[in-house]
Each structure stands twice: as structure tokens, then as C-alpha cells.
Design a protein around this motif. Structure first.
Motif, PDB file in Angstrom:
ATOM      1  N   ALA A 158       0.818  -1.206   0.000  1.00 31.01           N
ATOM      2  CA  ALA A 158       0.000   0.000   0.000  1.00 31.01           C
ATOM      3  C   ALA A 158       0.853   1.258   0.000  1.00 31.01           C
ATOM      4  CB  ALA A 158      -0.920  -0.005   1.222  1.00 31.01           C
ATOM      5  N   GLY A 159       0.291   2.334  -0.559  1.00 30.12           N
ATOM      6  CA  GLY A 159       0.952   3.631  -0.495  1.00 30.12           C
ATOM      7  C   GLY A 159       1.382   4.148  -1.857  1.00 30.12           C
ATOM      8  N   ASP A 160       1.477   5.473  -1.968  1.00 26.60           N
ATOM      9  CA  ASP A 160       1.856   6.090  -3.237  1.00 26.60           C
ATOM     10  C   ASP A 160       3.218   5.616  -3.723  1.00 26.60           C
ATOM     11  OD1 ASP A 160      -0.488   7.491  -3.083  1.00 26.60           O
ATOM     12  OD2 ASP A 160       0.424   9.467  -2.821  1.00 26.60           O
ATOM     13  N   THR A 161       4.193   5.618  -2.829  1.00 27.67           N
ATOM     14  CA  THR A 161       5.547   5.229  -3.236  1.00 27.67           C
ATOM     15  C   THR A 161       5.587   3.788  -3.695  1.00 27.67           C
ATOM     16  OG1 THR A 161       6.542   6.823  -1.700  1.00 27.67           O
ATOM     17  CG2 THR A 161       7.939   5.033  -2.473  1.00 27.67           C
ATOM     18  N   ALA A 162       4.894   2.913  -2.984  1.00 28.98           N
ATOM     19  CA  ALA A 162       4.862   1.502  -3.376  1.00 28.98           C
ATOM     20  C   ALA A 162       4.199   1.331  -4.737  1.00 28.98           C
ATOM     21  CB  ALA A 162       4.120   0.683  -2.320  1.00 28.98           C
ATOM     22  N   GLU A 163       3.134   2.078  -4.984  1.00 29.76           N
ATOM     23  CA  GLU A 163       2.475   1.999  -6.293  1.00 29.76           C
ATOM     24  C   GLU A 163       3.434   2.409  -7.405  1.00 29.76           C
ATOM     25  OE1 GLU A 163      -0.969   4.463  -6.000  1.00 29.76           O
ATOM     26  OE2 GLU A 163      -1.843   3.302  -4.357  1.00 29.76           O
ATOM     27  N   LEU A 164       4.200   3.457  -7.164  1.00 32.68           N
ATOM     28  CA  LEU A 164       5.147   3.949  -8.162  1.00 32.68           C
ATOM     29  C   LEU A 164       6.238   2.920  -8.432  1.00 32.68           C
ATOM     30  CD1 LEU A 164       5.416   7.602  -6.822  1.00 32.68           C
ATOM     31  CD2 LEU A 164       4.607   6.967  -9.105  1.00 32.68           C
ATOM     32  N   PHE A 165       6.825   2.389  -7.373  1.00 34.32           N
ATOM     33  CA  PHE A 165       7.893   1.409  -7.553  1.00 34.32           C
ATOM     34  C   PHE A 165       7.363   0.115  -8.166  1.00 34.32           C
ATOM     35  CE2 PHE A 165      10.544   3.776  -4.375  1.00 34.32           C
ATOM     36  CZ  PHE A 165      11.624   3.981  -5.217  1.00 34.32           C
ATOM     37  N   ALA A 166       6.153  -0.269  -7.797  1.00 35.45           N
ATOM     38  CA  ALA A 166       5.572  -1.492  -8.367  1.00 35.45           C
ATOM     39  C   ALA A 166       5.418  -1.362  -9.875  1.00 35.45           C
ATOM     40  CB  ALA A 166       4.225  -1.784  -7.713  1.00 35.45           C
ATOM     41  N   ALA A 167       4.943  -0.195 -10.317  1.00 43.15           N
ATOM     42  CA  ALA A 167       4.761   0.019 -11.755  1.00 43.15           C
ATOM     43  C   ALA A 167       6.097   0.000 -12.488  1.00 43.15           C
ATOM     44  CB  ALA A 167       4.049   1.353 -11.992  1.00 43.15           C
ATOM     45  N   ALA A 168       7.083   0.727 -11.936  1.00 40.61           N
ATOM     46  CA  ALA A 168       8.375   0.838 -12.611  1.00 40.61           C
ATOM     47  C   ALA A 168       9.163  -0.463 -12.557  1.00 40.61           C
ATOM     48  CB  ALA A 168       9.185   1.974 -11.988  1.00 40.61           C
ATOM     49  N   LYS A 169       9.329  -0.991 -11.373  1.00 42.42           N
ATOM     50  CA  LYS A 169      10.161  -2.187 -11.239  1.00 42.42           C
ATOM     51  C   LYS A 169       9.465  -3.441 -11.748  1.00 42.42           C
ATOM     52  CE  LYS A 169      13.685  -0.032  -9.557  1.00 42.42           C
ATOM     53  NZ  LYS A 169      14.897   0.149 -10.410  1.00 42.42           N
ATOM     54  N   GLY A 170       8.135  -3.459 -11.661  1.00 40.16           N
ATOM     55  CA  GLY A 170       7.403  -4.574 -12.257  1.00 40.16           C
ATOM     56  C   GLY A 170       7.634  -4.636 -13.757  1.00 40.16           C
ATOM     57  N   ALA A 171       7.680  -3.470 -14.395  1.00 44.35           N
ATOM     58  CA  ALA A 171       7.957  -3.416 -15.829  1.00 44.35           C
ATOM     59  C   ALA A 171       9.348  -3.935 -16.138  1.00 44.35           C
ATOM     60  CB  ALA A 171       7.800  -1.980 -16.332  1.00 44.35           C
ATOM     61  N   VAL A 172      10.326  -3.541 -15.330  1.00 41.27           N
ATOM     62  CA  VAL A 172      11.706  -3.990 -15.546  1.00 41.27           C
ATOM     63  C   VAL A 172      11.811  -5.506 -15.395  1.00 41.27           C
ATOM     64  CG1 VAL A 172      14.038  -3.927 -14.559  1.00 41.27           C
ATOM     65  CG2 VAL A 172      12.754  -1.803 -14.887  1.00 41.27           C
ATOM     66  N   MET A 173      11.129  -6.048 -14.415  1.00 44.85           N
ATOM     67  CA  MET A 173      11.200  -7.489 -14.166  1.00 44.85           C
ATOM     68  C   MET A 173      10.571  -8.278 -15.315  1.00 44.85           C
ATOM     69  SD  MET A 173      10.427  -6.854 -10.149  1.00 44.85           S
ATOM     70  CE  MET A 173       9.873  -8.465  -9.618  1.00 44.85           C
ATOM     71  N   ALA A 174       9.422  -7.812 -15.803  1.00 52.66           N
ATOM     72  CA  ALA A 174       8.773  -8.479 -16.935  1.00 52.66           C
ATOM     73  C   ALA A 174       9.627  -8.363 -18.192  1.00 52.66           C
ATOM     74  CB  ALA A 174       7.392  -7.867 -17.166  1.00 52.66           C
ATOM     75  N   PHE A 175      10.188  -7.180 -18.420  1.00 43.98           N
ATOM     76  CA  PHE A 175      11.057  -6.957 -19.575  1.00 43.98           C
ATOM     77  C   PHE A 175      12.263  -7.887 -19.548  1.00 43.98           C
ATOM     78  CE2 PHE A 175      15.015  -4.687 -20.737  1.00 43.98           C
ATOM     79  CZ  PHE A 175      14.874  -4.692 -22.111  1.00 43.98           C
ATOM     80  N   THR A 176      12.846  -8.075 -18.369  1.00 49.60           N
ATOM     81  CA  THR A 176      14.026  -8.933 -18.226  1.00 49.60           C
ATOM     82  C   THR A 176      13.763 -10.323 -18.771  1.00 49.60           C
ATOM     83  OG1 THR A 176      14.867  -7.734 -16.301  1.00 49.60           O
ATOM     84  CG2 THR A 176      15.560 -10.029 -16.546  1.00 49.60           C
ATOM     85  N   ARG A 177      12.622 -10.887 -18.402  1.00 50.78           N
ATOM     86  CA  ARG A 177      12.305 -12.254 -18.831  1.00 50.78           C
ATOM     87  C   ARG A 177      12.202 -12.357 -20.347  1.00 50.78           C
ATOM     88  NH1 ARG A 177       8.576 -11.538 -14.275  1.00 50.78           N
ATOM     89  NH2 ARG A 177       9.282 -12.792 -12.486  1.00 50.78           N
ATOM     90  N   SER A 178      11.631 -11.340 -20.978  1.00 51.42           N
ATOM     91  CA  SER A 178      11.480 -11.370 -22.436  1.00 51.42           C
ATOM     92  C   SER A 178      12.792 -11.102 -23.156  1.00 51.42           C
ATOM     93  CB  SER A 178      10.422 -10.352 -22.879  1.00 51.42           C
ATOM     94  OG  SER A 178       9.138 -10.763 -22.468  1.00 51.42           O
TER      95      SER A 178
END
Length: 262
Positions: A158-178
Motif C-alpha cells: 500500500a501507499g503512493d511510493t509503493a504503487e510507483l515502484f511497483a509500476a516501474a520495477k514490475g515493468a523492468v522485471m517483466a522486460f528482463t524475462r522477455s
């Protein structure tokens, strides 16, 4: 017979973005201690980058220092050109650079401003640099790319900062696999998903956050930049030659179900 740590990366050239301080500095020094020559990069802080560069020299390795804001495409392209031009090759590329929205100037911005800053550097720069470095590595005799993610992106927080990091780092993690599939088998690509690591924010965090960091790790402590550096050294070394396309969680073992009741 396995090589000793001081020789694991002998003869290799490594680039570590955002390596003037904190986690990036620790990674740069760890790779140098393992025998790599290192390109030290800083977004803005040239003097601090020079101190890191001197620490690399003190370990007996060659070093190049590059300063530039990776939020700009031209700077990204310039970093790539300078890095490759230094010794005509790069064997290891670590995308560590990220916008500090917790203790840096960006912390004063709105949610949208922080999102835009994170997207430019943490996501777009990582993607552009990893793809470009990967293509060049594929044209030589291979290489390794390591990205940095966040363990909370996969479970949520929960929280604004967590939402921001989830969006950014989640993208990086998904990109890595591809990207790992696109560049296989010549270039390996992995990602370290970090848990509670004590950098600048962690050192000044309140006791409530200090306790939460300890509580949410089976190791019952904060991770340190050196913990990240040792894991990074393994993932970019020949010892991990059969590991690619993986998001490795580095959090001391996440202890689920321990968030305080609201």
C-alpha cells in the motif's frame, strides 16, 4: 576447478549505471575486486563518481567515469558509445541507475511527476540500454546484463511510493524475462528483485520502518549494499552460466503475513 573470487571476472569490462554511491558503488567495487575493469556512471554527482573511480583504481583495476542524466535519450546513447569505445567491448552491463523519490530532489514532486521521472530512468533507460547493449554483446562473443527490480512489485504494497515502484520495477522485471529469450543463447539477462536494503533512506528511516524491515525478513535484518553486490557478482560471473531469464529475490527471505493490522 572454480576460479577464486579475485579472478572470476579477470579480463572483463563492466558498466554499472548509477554507481557513484550506494548499491551501485558496492556493485562496482565488488566487480573490480573480482577482476573486472569498470565504467563508473553517475547521473549528476561527478565528484562522488570520481571517489568511486579512485576506489576501483585502488583495487588495481582500470576505470572510466561517465556523468550524465539517463532521463535523456541522447545521454543514454552517449553512455553506450563511450562505454564501448573505452576498451572496444563490454562484457557486463548492470542497469542500477534509478530516480531517488525518497530522499532526493524528486521527493517533493507530485505523484505524476514522480511517475514520469521513474518511467524515464528506471524503465525507459533500462530498456533502451539493455536492448542496445545486448545487441552489441551478441555481435561480440557474448555478455551478461543484470537489471534491478523490487520484490514488492509481485506481491503489492500500500501507499503512493509503493504503487510507483511497483509500476516501474514490475515493468523492468517483466522486460528482463522477455529480453533474455530474445538474446539467448549468446547473452544472459537476469534481474535482482531487492527487498529492504539499507541505503540513504533506510539509514534515516523511523524506528517503525526499521522494525518493519527486520520483521519482514527471515534474516531479521536489513540487507546491505554489499549483499546486493555479492549477488550481482555471482549473476554476472561464469559461475552462473546456466542462469538466464530469472528474477532473483534478494530479501533475506520474505516473511509473509507480518504487516501490522490497520
Amino acid at each position: 576447478m572454480a576460479s577464486p573470487p579475485s579472478q572470476l571476472l579477470s579480463g572483463r569490462v563492466a558498466v554499472v549505471t548509477g554507481s557513484s554511491r550506494g548499491i551501485g558503488r558496492a556493485i562496482a567495487l565488488e566487480l573490480a575486486a573480482a577482476g573486472a575493469d569498470v565504467v563508473v556512471h553517475a547521473g549528476h554527482d561527478g565528484p562522488t563518481a570520481l571517489k568511486t573511480a579512485q576506489a576501483v583504481r585502488d583495487l588495481g583495476r582500470k576505470v572510466e567515469t561517465i556523468v550524465g542524466d539517463l532521463g535523456d535519450d541522447r545521454t543514454q546513447d552517449g553512455l553506450l558509445q563511450q562505454a564501448w569505445g573505452w576498451q572496444d567491448r563490454v562484457d557486463i552491463w548492470v542497469n542500477n541507475a534509478g530516480v531517488d523519490i525518497l530522499t532526493g530532489d524528486a521527493r517533493q514532486g507530485t505523484f505524476e511527476e514522480k511517475l514520469n521521472a521513474l518511467w524515464k530512468v528506471d524503465v525507459c533507460a533500462t530498456i533502451r540500454l539493455a536492448r542496445a547493449a545486448g545487441r552489441r554483446m551478441a555481435e561480440q562473443d557474448g555478455g551478461v546484463i543484470l537489471n534491478i527490480g523490487w520484490d514488492g512489485a509481485e506481491r503489492g504494497m500500500a501507499g503512493d511510493t509503493a504503487e510507483l515502484f511497483a509500476a516501474a520495477k514490475g515493468a523492468v522485471m517483466a522486460f528482463t524475462r522477455s529480453l533474455a529469450q530474445s538474446l539467448a543463447p549468446t547473452v544472459r539477462v537476469n534481474c535482482l528483485a531487492l527487498g529492504w536494503i539499507k541505503t540513504g533512506w533506510g539509514e534515516q528511516a523511523s524506528e517503525e520502518w526499521q522494525e518493519r524491515a527486520r520483521r519482514e525478513s527471515l534474516a531479521q535484518r536489513w540487507g546491505m549494499p554489499e549483499d546486493v553486490a555479492r549477488a550481482a557478482r555471482f549473476l554476472v560471473s561464469p559461475d552462473s552460466a546456466f542462469i538466464s531469464g530469472q528474477v532473483v529475490h534478494l530479501n533475506g527471505g520474505f516473511k509473509a503475513g507480518c504487516e501490522p493490522e490497520s
